[in-house]
Design a protein around this motif. Structure first.
Motif, PDB file in Angstrom:
ATOM      1  N   PRO A   1       1.175  -4.571 -13.566  1.00 18.86           N
ATOM      2  CA  PRO A   1       1.286  -5.576 -12.512  1.00 18.86           C
ATOM      3  C   PRO A   1       1.440  -4.918 -11.145  1.00 18.86           C
ATOM      4  O   PRO A   1       2.138  -3.913 -11.000  1.00 18.86           O
ATOM      5  CB  PRO A   1       2.538  -6.355 -12.900  1.00 18.86           C
ATOM      6  CG  PRO A   1       2.694  -6.127 -14.354  1.00 18.86           C
ATOM      7  CD  PRO A   1       2.149  -4.759 -14.629  1.00 18.86           C
ATOM      8  N   GLY A   2       0.766  -5.484 -10.137  1.00 15.38           N
ATOM      9  CA  GLY A   2       0.600  -4.752  -8.893  1.00 15.38           C
ATOM     10  C   GLY A   2       1.546  -5.089  -7.766  1.00 15.38           C
ATOM     11  O   GLY A   2       1.423  -4.547  -6.678  1.00 15.38           O
ATOM     12  N   GLY A   3       2.526  -5.965  -7.991  1.00 19.74           N
ATOM     13  CA  GLY A   3       3.451  -6.283  -6.911  1.00 19.74           C
ATOM     14  C   GLY A   3       2.847  -7.246  -5.905  1.00 19.74           C
ATOM     15  O   GLY A   3       1.684  -7.635  -6.004  1.00 19.74           O
TER      16      GLY A   3
ATOM     17  N   GLY B   1      -4.262   2.990 -11.086  1.00 22.62           N
ATOM     18  CA  GLY B   1      -4.153   1.618 -10.642  1.00 22.62           C
ATOM     19  C   GLY B   1      -3.397   1.625  -9.326  1.00 22.62           C
ATOM     20  O   GLY B   1      -2.992   2.676  -8.829  1.00 22.62           O
ATOM     21  N   LEU B   2      -3.214   0.446  -8.741  1.00 22.18           N
ATOM     22  CA  LEU B   2      -2.557   0.345  -7.440  1.00 22.18           C
ATOM     23  C   LEU B   2      -1.388  -0.619  -7.535  1.00 22.18           C
ATOM     24  O   LEU B   2      -1.432  -1.602  -8.257  1.00 22.18           O
ATOM     25  CB  LEU B   2      -3.528  -0.222  -6.404  1.00 22.18           C
ATOM     26  CG  LEU B   2      -4.427   0.710  -5.618  1.00 22.18           C
ATOM     27  CD1 LEU B   2      -5.190  -0.096  -4.610  1.00 22.18           C
ATOM     28  CD2 LEU B   2      -3.631   1.809  -4.952  1.00 22.18           C
ATOM     29  N   GLU B   3      -0.358  -0.322  -6.748  1.00 20.36           N
ATOM     30  CA  GLU B   3       0.783  -1.219  -6.710  1.00 20.36           C
ATOM     31  C   GLU B   3       1.244  -1.351  -5.261  1.00 20.36           C
ATOM     32  O   GLU B   3       1.299  -0.363  -4.526  1.00 20.36           O
ATOM     33  CB  GLU B   3       1.909  -0.656  -7.571  1.00 20.36           C
ATOM     34  CG  GLU B   3       3.103  -1.563  -7.659  1.00 20.36           C
ATOM     35  CD  GLU B   3       4.225  -0.948  -8.488  1.00 20.36           C
ATOM     36  OE1 GLU B   3       5.198  -1.662  -8.737  1.00 20.36           O
ATOM     37  OE2 GLU B   3       4.130   0.233  -8.861  1.00 20.36           O
ATOM     38  N   ALA B   4       1.566  -2.584  -4.854  1.00 19.14           N
ATOM     39  CA  ALA B   4       2.159  -2.797  -3.538  1.00 19.14           C
ATOM     40  C   ALA B   4       3.671  -2.746  -3.697  1.00 19.14           C
ATOM     41  O   ALA B   4       4.222  -3.274  -4.660  1.00 19.14           O
ATOM     42  CB  ALA B   4       1.731  -4.155  -2.981  1.00 19.14           C
TER      43      ALA B   4
ATOM     44  N   TRP C   1       2.952   1.356  -0.855  1.00 14.79           N
ATOM     45  CA  TRP C   1       2.002   1.322  -1.971  1.00 14.79           C
ATOM     46  C   TRP C   1       2.260   2.534  -2.834  1.00 14.79           C
ATOM     47  O   TRP C   1       2.906   3.492  -2.413  1.00 14.79           O
ATOM     48  CB  TRP C   1       0.565   1.387  -1.445  1.00 14.79           C
ATOM     49  CG  TRP C   1       0.206   2.760  -0.965  1.00 14.79           C
ATOM     50  CD1 TRP C   1       0.564   3.328   0.228  1.00 14.79           C
ATOM     51  CD2 TRP C   1      -0.518   3.764  -1.680  1.00 14.79           C
ATOM     52  NE1 TRP C   1       0.104   4.602   0.295  1.00 14.79           N
ATOM     53  CE2 TRP C   1      -0.570   4.900  -0.853  1.00 14.79           C
ATOM     54  CE3 TRP C   1      -1.131   3.797  -2.938  1.00 14.79           C
ATOM     55  CZ2 TRP C   1      -1.206   6.069  -1.246  1.00 14.79           C
ATOM     56  CZ3 TRP C   1      -1.768   4.963  -3.327  1.00 14.79           C
ATOM     57  CH2 TRP C   1      -1.798   6.081  -2.475  1.00 14.79           C
ATOM     58  N   ARG C   2       1.780   2.507  -4.054  1.00 12.82           N
ATOM     59  CA  ARG C   2       1.771   3.724  -4.875  1.00 12.82           C
ATOM     60  C   ARG C   2       0.736   3.593  -5.981  1.00 12.82           C
ATOM     61  O   ARG C   2       0.310   2.496  -6.327  1.00 12.82           O
ATOM     62  CB  ARG C   2       3.159   4.018  -5.446  1.00 12.82           C
ATOM     63  CG  ARG C   2       3.661   3.084  -6.510  1.00 12.82           C
ATOM     64  CD  ARG C   2       4.910   3.657  -7.196  1.00 12.82           C
ATOM     65  NE  ARG C   2       6.138   3.327  -6.500  1.00 12.82           N
ATOM     66  CZ  ARG C   2       6.957   2.335  -6.851  1.00 12.82           C
ATOM     67  NH1 ARG C   2       6.663   1.567  -7.878  1.00 12.82           N
ATOM     68  NH2 ARG C   2       8.064   2.099  -6.177  1.00 12.82           N
TER      69      ARG C   2
ATOM     70  N   SER D   1      -3.490  -5.708 -10.544  1.00 11.42           N
ATOM     71  CA  SER D   1      -3.496  -5.166 -11.901  1.00 11.42           C
ATOM     72  C   SER D   1      -4.915  -5.021 -12.448  1.00 11.42           C
ATOM     73  O   SER D   1      -5.103  -4.415 -13.491  1.00 11.42           O
ATOM     74  CB  SER D   1      -2.682  -6.060 -12.834  1.00 11.42           C
ATOM     75  OG  SER D   1      -3.295  -7.322 -12.939  1.00 11.42           O
ATOM     76  N   ARG D   2      -5.889  -5.579 -11.728  1.00  4.83           N
ATOM     77  CA  ARG D   2      -7.270  -5.414 -12.183  1.00  4.83           C
ATOM     78  C   ARG D   2      -8.003  -4.312 -11.426  1.00  4.83           C
ATOM     79  O   ARG D   2      -9.165  -4.053 -11.680  1.00  4.83           O
ATOM     80  CB  ARG D   2      -8.043  -6.730 -11.990  1.00  4.83           C
ATOM     81  CG  ARG D   2      -7.629  -7.819 -12.925  1.00  4.83           C
ATOM     82  CD  ARG D   2      -8.122  -7.544 -14.330  1.00  4.83           C
ATOM     83  NE  ARG D   2      -7.700  -8.587 -15.240  1.00  4.83           N
ATOM     84  CZ  ARG D   2      -6.585  -8.536 -15.950  1.00  4.83           C
ATOM     85  NH1 ARG D   2      -5.790  -7.493 -15.844  1.00  4.83           N
ATOM     86  NH2 ARG D   2      -6.256  -9.513 -16.755  1.00  4.83           N
ATOM     87  N   VAL D   3      -7.308  -3.685 -10.481  1.00  5.95           N
ATOM     88  CA  VAL D   3      -7.979  -2.668  -9.668  1.00  5.95           C
ATOM     89  C   VAL D   3      -7.947  -1.331 -10.398  1.00  5.95           C
ATOM     90  O   VAL D   3      -6.907  -0.905 -10.892  1.00  5.95           O
ATOM     91  CB  VAL D   3      -7.302  -2.539  -8.293  1.00  5.95           C
ATOM     92  CG1 VAL D   3      -7.902  -1.374  -7.510  1.00  5.95           C
ATOM     93  CG2 VAL D   3      -7.468  -3.833  -7.516  1.00  5.95           C
TER      94      VAL D   3
END
Lengths: 425, 225
Positions: free
Chosen positions: A339-341, A318-321, A331-332, B98-100
């Motif tokens: 939750p992605g930030g 997944g991705l996070e800002a 990013w990481r 969170s959906r990626v």
């Protein structure tokens, strides 16, 4: 018949020893599996399994559907069963042993059905059986017509007590089966298999068994350990780690299929085992007919697991800002679904290069598939002095003659080189 | 073969049951919506996007739709992206991170497998992929998987593929313009090829003007040491 006599009749006969402890173990595993149909299961060696189903009738939509569910489940596990239903456990056991599959729900019908059974069904000691046969008793009904006190005097109280239990005149409590805390099952293959994909069939049976075991206790397995045993080589181990606990045999089978495609067997497999120790409470689901089969969250997890099982855990992210000035640290990768930030800066490219790429120059011009022209907005990023990874850069948006847009920067330190860091795709 | 058998076949196209304009997703660009069947990206189908080279706004074209899909309860899957999808840019475009779902298959055969699984699973709203090559058999599989899983499959490819045929429901060829994109519709269900449609996809960015005059650029200067 003796073994030698049998050999005399058929020379090609193969004789296998009876393994009583294996039979007992199998019966216990089936009892654990059958727990999904009722909380009251009682294995009765050597070959009977008693299920108290009165309380489960409604849950499974009637006796017929319940019976069909048990029959189908056992067939999928590779067992053939004779299912007899009666108001008393002993009555049901005798009826099944006699070879019928009656479905008897009231006491009067039970008396009629039991009366027709041959005397052998009672499994009496030889002396008693012979004594009754000498009296002309052929069927249970004949026995019931004899005077009770006379029967007790001649053959002891045990016979009548058994008859009374079978007819429901006497209580007949059975010890409930208590399933072991972890799942362990083994299956000896009828012939060694050297094709990994062919192993799916026997392993699926173990998964179905696991599924019943888990359902009966409202648990899900999070880690499955398969052992493929060879005659000489060390056991091939397969481990399936799941994102979320599951008791869904179909899903587990699909995951296993992906995994088996990659297995290389050193030798044919003679026996397979399945152990699952990491058991977690499974998310309870209402038995609502109209509800969707899986929640969206469950559906997302199912795909995740399929991808992870085949491609490896490190191939799915997944991705996070991250709130950080340095672009490469803003990013990481995370576990998918976390939750992605929030984004802090705008004007960022959609592609980032893993490492900034040094740009070529030609007579004071930056070259990237043609001469780059820079936008007039400059963004200075100077940060990170505290951790030794500090950067000091001026970022620009640049465009080449072919219409592609890039994110480039110039080092403010040492040499002032230009780099490509992202692509505005 | 009886009529009943024929009706069971998945590859039989039936005029009365296949509404070609059903369920489409607004692109966020009214000029593009106007020429797309159903007024948006075709759902439950493949979209092919062909371009001369990357960096011309091919992802920005999809961002409004992706942002909207990410607020639903299914994944946005990116299979084998050519670079790192930059989280801050996605987030500032309104994509719910969170959906990626990023999938990085290592073996080449796994890429196609991962795309097909993701399309078919029913838990991906959109699946984006950058396949190096795809034959029409593979494309047909993906198209069927997208229909089965109710997923929007987007395949990026080089514009030289424009000449070959494809079962994708929508095929676009992109060409960069001074500020934005020209979109040529090579194929659309329920319509003739059309185009070009000119779009401004980068209104949020302060883009430099194309180097028309050639010698106007004062950057880069060598650092005045």
């Amino acid at each position: 018949m003796t073994v030698s006599a049998a050999h005399g009749l058929m020379a090609s006969l193969r004789v296998h020893g009876r393994d009583v402890s294996a039979e007992r173990a199998t019966l216990d595993r089936l009892a654990a599996w059958a727990g999904q149909f009722t909380s009251m299961v009682s294995p009765t060696p050597p070959q009977a399994l008693l299920l108290e189903v009165e309380g489960s009738r409604r849950l499974f939509g009637g006796l017929d559907r319940l019976r069909e569910g048990v029959r189908q489940g056992l067939a999928e596990l590779g067992y053939h069963a004779r299912l007899a239903l009666a108001p008393t456990p002993l009555g049901a056991a005798w009826l099944a042993r006699a070879g019928g599959e009656p479905c008897i729900t009231d006491r009067d019908a039970l008396v009629g059905a039991l009366s027709a059974l041959p005397l052998a069904c009672l499994e009496l000691p030889g002396k008693q059986h012979d004594a009754l046969a000498a009296m002309g008793v052929r069927r249970l009904g004949d026995c019931l017509r004899l005077p009770r006190d006379g029967l007790t005097r001649r053959l002891g109280p045990e016979l009548l007590r058994r008859l009374d239990r079978a007819l429901g005149r006497h209580p007949d409590p059975r010890p409930p089966f208590v399933a072991p805390p972890v799942f362990n099952a083994r299956l000896l293959l009828p012939a060694p298999l050297d094709n990994a994909e062919a192993l799916l069939f026997p392993l699926r049976r173990l998964l179905l068994e696991l599924s019943g075991f888990l359902k009966s206790r409202a648990l899900g397995a999070q880690s499955l350990r398969f052992g493929l045993h060879h005659s000489k080589a060390a056991t091939t181990e397969l481990v399936l780690d799941l994102v979320a606990p599951s008791c869904d045999a179909q899903h587990l089978t699909a995951l296993l299929r992906e995994r088996l495609e990659r297995v290389i067997l050193p030798e044919p497999v003679e026996e397979v085992t399945l152990a699952s120790t990491a058991l977690r409470p499974a998310a309870a689901r209402n038995l609502d007919f109209f509800a969707p089969e899986r929640s969206p969250r469950e559906a997302r997890v199912l795909l995740l697991e399929r991808l992870q099982v085949r491609l490896g855990r490190q191939a799915v992210h997944g991705l996070e800002a991250v709130a950080e000035h340095r672009p490469e640290r803003a990013w990481r990768y995370t576990d998918p679904g976390t939750p992605g930030g929030k984004a802090v800066f705008s004007n960022r490219p959609l592609w980032l290069l893993p490492e900034p790429l040094k740009l070529g120059m030609q007579q004071d011009r930056l070259i990237l598939d043609g001469v780059l022209s820079l936008g007039c907005e400059r963004e200075r990023i100077e940060s990170g002095w505290w951790d030794g990874q500090d950067v000091a850069r001026d970022y620009f948006i640049a465009r080449n003659p072919r219409g592609a847009c890039f994110w480039v920067f110039r080092e403010l330190t040492a040499g002032g080189d230009w780099f490509l860091h992202g692509i505005f795709s | 073969m009886s009529l009943q058998d024929l009706m069971q076949r998945a590859d039989l196209w039936r005029g009365d049951t296949a509404p070609p304009f059903a369920a489409s997703l607004p692109t966020g660009f009214p000029a593009l919506d106007a020429v797309l069947p159903g007024g948006g990206w075709p759902q439950r189908a493949l979209t092919e996007i062909l371009l001369p080279h990357e960096g011309i706004g091919e992802l920005r074209l999809l961002l409004p739709a992706l942002a909207r899909l990410s607020r639903g309860d299914r994944w946005l899957a990116l299979v084998a992206p050519p670079h790192i999808p930059y989280a801050p840019a996605l987030a500032s475009a309104g994509v719910e991170l969170s959906r990626v779902l990023l999938v990085h298959p290592r073996a080449s055969g796994d890429g196609l497998w991962a795309v097909e699984q993701s399309l078919r699973a029913g838990s991906c709203a959109a699946v984006l992929a950058w396949p190096a090559t795809l034959d029409s058999r593979a494309l047909r599989r993906l198209q069927l998987a997208a229909e089965a899983g109710g997923s929007w499959g987007v395949l990026f490819g080089h514009e030289r593929l424009a000449a070959s045929s494809s079962p994708a429901a929508l095929r676009l060829r992109l060409a960069p313009r001074a500020s934005g994109l020209d979109i040529h519709i090579l194929k659309r269900r329920g319509g003739w090829p059309a185009g070009p449609v000119s779009l401004e996809v980068d209104h949020a960015l302060a883009m430099p003007a194309p180097a028309a005059s050639g010698d106007r650029g004062i950057y880069p200067r060598q650092p005045s040491a």
